[in-house]
Design a protein around this motif. Structure first.
Motif, PDB file in Angstrom:
ATOM      1  N   GLN A   1      15.549   0.695  -8.760  1.00 37.68           N
ATOM      2  CA  GLN A   1      16.928   0.805  -7.929  1.00 37.68           C
ATOM      3  C   GLN A   1      17.538  -0.405  -7.928  1.00 37.68           C
ATOM      4  O   GLN A   1      17.115  -1.554  -7.452  1.00 37.68           O
ATOM      5  N   VAL A   2      18.781  -0.552  -8.543  1.00 37.60           N
ATOM      6  CA  VAL A   2      19.412  -1.645  -8.949  1.00 37.60           C
ATOM      7  C   VAL A   2      20.813  -1.349  -8.099  1.00 37.60           C
ATOM      8  O   VAL A   2      21.589  -0.490  -8.233  1.00 37.60           O
ATOM      9  N   GLU A   3      21.304  -2.537  -7.389  1.00 43.77           N
ATOM     10  CA  GLU A   3      22.659  -2.535  -6.790  1.00 43.77           C
ATOM     11  C   GLU A   3      23.694  -2.896  -7.539  1.00 43.77           C
ATOM     12  O   GLU A   3      23.500  -4.178  -8.224  1.00 43.77           O
TER      13      GLU A   3
ATOM     14  N   VAL B   1      26.732   0.418  -4.380  1.00 45.04           N
ATOM     15  CA  VAL B   1      26.492   1.471  -5.325  1.00 45.04           C
ATOM     16  C   VAL B   1      25.028   1.220  -5.947  1.00 45.04           C
ATOM     17  O   VAL B   1      24.838   0.017  -6.339  1.00 45.04           O
ATOM     18  N   TYR B   2      24.357   2.162  -6.123  1.00 48.27           N
ATOM     19  CA  TYR B   2      22.757   2.015  -6.976  1.00 48.27           C
ATOM     20  C   TYR B   2      23.023   2.607  -8.060  1.00 48.27           C
ATOM     21  O   TYR B   2      23.342   4.020  -8.076  1.00 48.27           O
ATOM     22  N   VAL B   3      22.195   2.224  -8.999  1.00 48.40           N
ATOM     23  CA  VAL B   3      21.852   2.810 -10.106  1.00 48.40           C
ATOM     24  C   VAL B   3      20.465   2.579 -10.425  1.00 48.40           C
ATOM     25  O   VAL B   3      19.622   1.833 -10.053  1.00 48.40           O
ATOM     26  N   LEU B   4      19.901   3.509 -11.295  1.00 46.35           N
ATOM     27  CA  LEU B   4      18.403   3.295 -11.636  1.00 46.35           C
ATOM     28  C   LEU B   4      18.143   2.580 -13.233  1.00 46.35           C
ATOM     29  O   LEU B   4      18.692   3.116 -14.373  1.00 46.35           O
ATOM     30  N   GLY B   5      17.642   1.436 -13.102  1.00 45.81           N
ATOM     31  CA  GLY B   5      17.707   0.716 -14.374  1.00 45.81           C
ATOM     32  C   GLY B   5      17.107  -0.495 -14.166  1.00 45.81           C
ATOM     33  O   GLY B   5      16.537  -0.881 -13.277  1.00 45.81           O
TER      34      GLY B   5
ATOM     35  N   THR C   1      29.622   3.528 -18.423  1.00 47.51           N
ATOM     36  CA  THR C   1      29.502   4.952 -17.748  1.00 47.51           C
ATOM     37  C   THR C   1      28.082   5.157 -17.382  1.00 47.51           C
ATOM     38  O   THR C   1      27.006   5.135 -18.605  1.00 47.51           O
ATOM     39  N   LEU C   2      27.588   4.858 -16.076  1.00 51.12           N
ATOM     40  CA  LEU C   2      26.015   5.225 -15.889  1.00 51.12           C
ATOM     41  C   LEU C   2      25.991   6.124 -14.610  1.00 51.12           C
ATOM     42  O   LEU C   2      26.812   6.354 -13.848  1.00 51.12           O
ATOM     43  N   PRO C   3      24.941   6.850 -14.706  1.00 51.69           N
ATOM     44  CA  PRO C   3      24.751   7.712 -13.520  1.00 51.69           C
ATOM     45  C   PRO C   3      24.280   7.008 -12.242  1.00 51.69           C
ATOM     46  O   PRO C   3      23.755   5.994 -12.203  1.00 51.69           O
TER      47      PRO C   3
END
Length: 637
Positions: free
Chosen positions: A338-340, A372-376, A485-487
């Motif tokens: 989980q990345v902010e 906003v968080y992305v998985l990476g 663009t990232l989910p």
């Protein structure tokens, strides 16, 4: 009919052959019949005159014996009933003329002074016969007869008759031959027309439709079969030619690609040498300053600062090259955590800020108000943004404007745009700037530096995160924009530490760890033991297989590259043990491509983790078993 016959055609030749054969036969027959008729005609004349002479000799014998010329002349006068006989005479035994006769008084014939020998002769268009007069076995005189011999008239009339018969026969033969030869020439003419069309049009699909029997039918059938075979071979040849042309096109394309790759390789090596020499020069100068000015701390500090900056530049170049190599070989690992967004942007700006400031650029940053968080992987995502910002700063003239703007779209995608007002990108280069070692400005006069790997590396890193990277530009001198663009992770509020703490409080499990990396497996094992779990550690495949049945683990974390027995075969062997039917098998590997995940699932693994593996990922899998939730097919994302 003759007008319809074209010269040099089979039909004309057949008719001419039939007529010539008929003509030769008629001529041969006519000549034979003429010879026979003339021979017969002559013999009949000889026989007829001889008979007449014999009759005159018989009736005139007494007249000679009694020396009665008058009676002899009366006997000769009886020849008037035979107009063909022109003259006649009776000679005595002494050879003197005894009596004479002439058919016409106007044309006095010439009588021979003395009689010739018995028999006949043809003299000047006349036939002459001499016959002896015999009385009591004694020759007392000779009869002479002369008749017109119309051989030429006979020959002329006969020739007229034969000519008429010959012409009629030839005409009839021509008519009959013209009818009969159609059964031969019509199929042959059809074959000729089709052959001519095939030669003109190169169309081997044509066929002879004329029907025929016998040898002609066999010829037509063979011709059609030959055309079919030629068509098949021509079609096969055309297919082979098309295949060869395609292969040649592919080969030429491959050759062009190889030449282009070779040229890019040469350009890359030259650029690499240039870019490595650039930082080496100030580093060497700094060393000279530090050596020559040991007593000047300020100069030494300035030299050290220069050397640090140039060393960082070299490290950045080498790191980019290594990252590209790892991606190409599938060895680059991405942590899925989980990345902010705000933290990633701050990290990227921290990396690139010195270069932006050194170029005198102004940068504006626009981020969403809420987190906003992305998985990476936070480090790799910061590397992507720093590469894009560094690229924008390099290709913008000094004192330019840069911008980074992020927003969440309606479809749950995070859109990050990095733009500048720099040199821009030509339309034909938009699709190529993401290729390895390609630079928008490849001129020797360019002021920007680089190896042409930054954009290619950034796109591949974004794709490993399940996103996309595209570039836009209106053309040279109009600036450029790159969009990531990232989910977005939905429903995340930044409570990851609390979640991990909660996961650590789940019920204890029996866990089998199999890995030949001793430091990694021992550290993870020790951590899991502190959480209350029972852990058994193995360092090769056979050892893990031997210990598994007795240990009966709830979870088995298996490295794929185990010595002696790889993880795939070990998983299949464990699945075959009846006591381990409920054991959750988890693959732990440095290979993270889709084919590697598919191989793991086929071998019986329930999950697939890509190294380096964090304890949070392991605890999430344990928590899924605790809450009876279904396991993810790929815990690494």
């Amino acid at each position: 009919m003759l007008r319809r016959l074209r010269p040099h055609t089979v039909r004309a030749k057949l008719v001419v052959m039939a007529l010539a054969t008929t003509f030769v036969a008629l001529v041969t027959m006519s000549v034979s019949m003429l010879i026979y008729d003339l021979t017969t005609f002559q013999q009949n004349w000889v026989d007829d005159l001889t008979t007449q002479a014999e009759i005159v000799a018989t009736v005139s014998a007494p007249a000679i014996s009694f020396n009665d010329p008058g009676a002899a002349r009366q006997n000769l006068a009886l020849l008037r009933v035979r107009p063909q006989i022109q003259a006649g005479a009776i000679y005595g035994a002494n050879g003197a003329m005894f009596a004479a006769y002439a058919q016409s008084a106007l044309a006095t014939p010439v009588f021979p002074s003395r009689p010739g020998p018995a028999g006949h002769a043809i003299e000047g268009g006349r036939m002459v016969v001499y016959h002896p007069i015999v009385e009591n076995g004694e020759i007392v005189g000779t009869v002479f007869l002369s008749a017109r011999y119309r051989l030429l008239d006979r020959l002329a009339s006969y020739a007229i008759i034969l000519g008429g018969v010959t012409l009629g026969s030839l005409l009839l033969a021509a008519i009959v031959a013209s009818r009969l030869q159609q059964g031969i020439t019509r199929p042959l003419e059809a074959v000729t027309e089709v052959a001519r069309a095939v030669m003109h049009k190169r169309d081997f699909s044509l066929r002879v439709t004329e029907q025929a029997s016998g040898e002609i039918g066999t010829l037509v059938g063979a011709f059609n079969k030959m055309l079919a075979e030629v068509e098949r071979r021509a079609s096969a040849l055309q297919d082979a030619n098309r295949t060869l042309e395609h292969e040649m096109t592919v080969r030429q394309g491959a050759e062009r690609a190889l030449l282009l790759a070779d040229r890019r390789k040469d350009e890359f090596l030259a650029t690499l040498a240039h870019e490595l020499r650039n930082p080496l020069a100030p580093i060497r100068t700094g060393l000279d300053i530090m050596r020559l000015n040991r007593s000047d701390p300020a100069a030494t500090e300035r030299a050290r600062a220069v050397m640090e900056r140039q060393l960082k530049q070299m490290v950045r170049l080498v790191d980019d090259l290594l990252d590209v190599s790892r991606i190409n070989t599938g060895k680059l690992t991405i942590r899925h955590e989980q990345v902010e967004l705000q933290a990633v942007v701050a990290n990227a700006l921290e990396i690139v800020r010195p270069f932006i400031d050194a170029q005198g650029h102004a940068i504006s940053v626009s981020l969403p108000e809420r987190s906003v968080y992305v998985l990476g992987d936070a480090t790799r995502l910061a590397q992507v943004l720093s590469n894009l910002l560094n690229n924008a700063a390099k290709y913008t003239d000094r004192g330019g404007r840069l911008a980074l703007a992020a927003q969440v779209t309606d479809d749950g995608q995070l859109r990050i745009a990095v733009s500048d007002n720099g040199i821009g990108i030509a339309p034909q280069m938009l699709g190529r700037v993401f290729d390895m070692f390609v630079q928008a400005d490849a001129s020797l006069e360019r002021t920007s530096a680089g190896l042409g790997v930054g954009l290619s590396l950034a796109r591949r890193l974004v794709e490993l995160h399940g996103g996309s990277l595209e570039g836009r530009s209106a053309g040279p001198g109009t600036g450029s924009e790159f969009i990531v663009t990232l989910p977005v992770l939905q429903g995340v509020h930044g409570a990851a530490p609390a979640v991990v703490a909660g996961l650590a409080q789940g019920r204890p499990f029996r866990i089998l760890l199999a890995d030949d990396n001793l430091d990694f497996v021992n550290a993870i094992g020790a951590l899991l033991r502190t959480m209350g779990h029972t852990v058994h550690i193995c360092h090769d495949g056979p050892q893990a297989l031997a210990a598994a049945e007795a240990f009966a683990p709830d979870f088995a974390f298996l490295d794929i590259g185990l010595p002696y027995l790889n993880g795939y075969d070990l998983a299949r062997a464990l699945r075959a043990l009846p006591g381990l039917s409920r054991t959750v098998l988890v693959a732990v590997t440095g290979w993270g491509q889709q084919k590697d995940r598919d191989l793991a699932l086929e071998a019986g693994f329930a999950a697939h983790l890509v190294k380096p593996v964090s304890v949070e990922q392991i605890l999430e899998l344990l928590a899924a078993r605790t809450t009876a939730a279904p396991l993810a097919s790929d815990a690494a994302g």
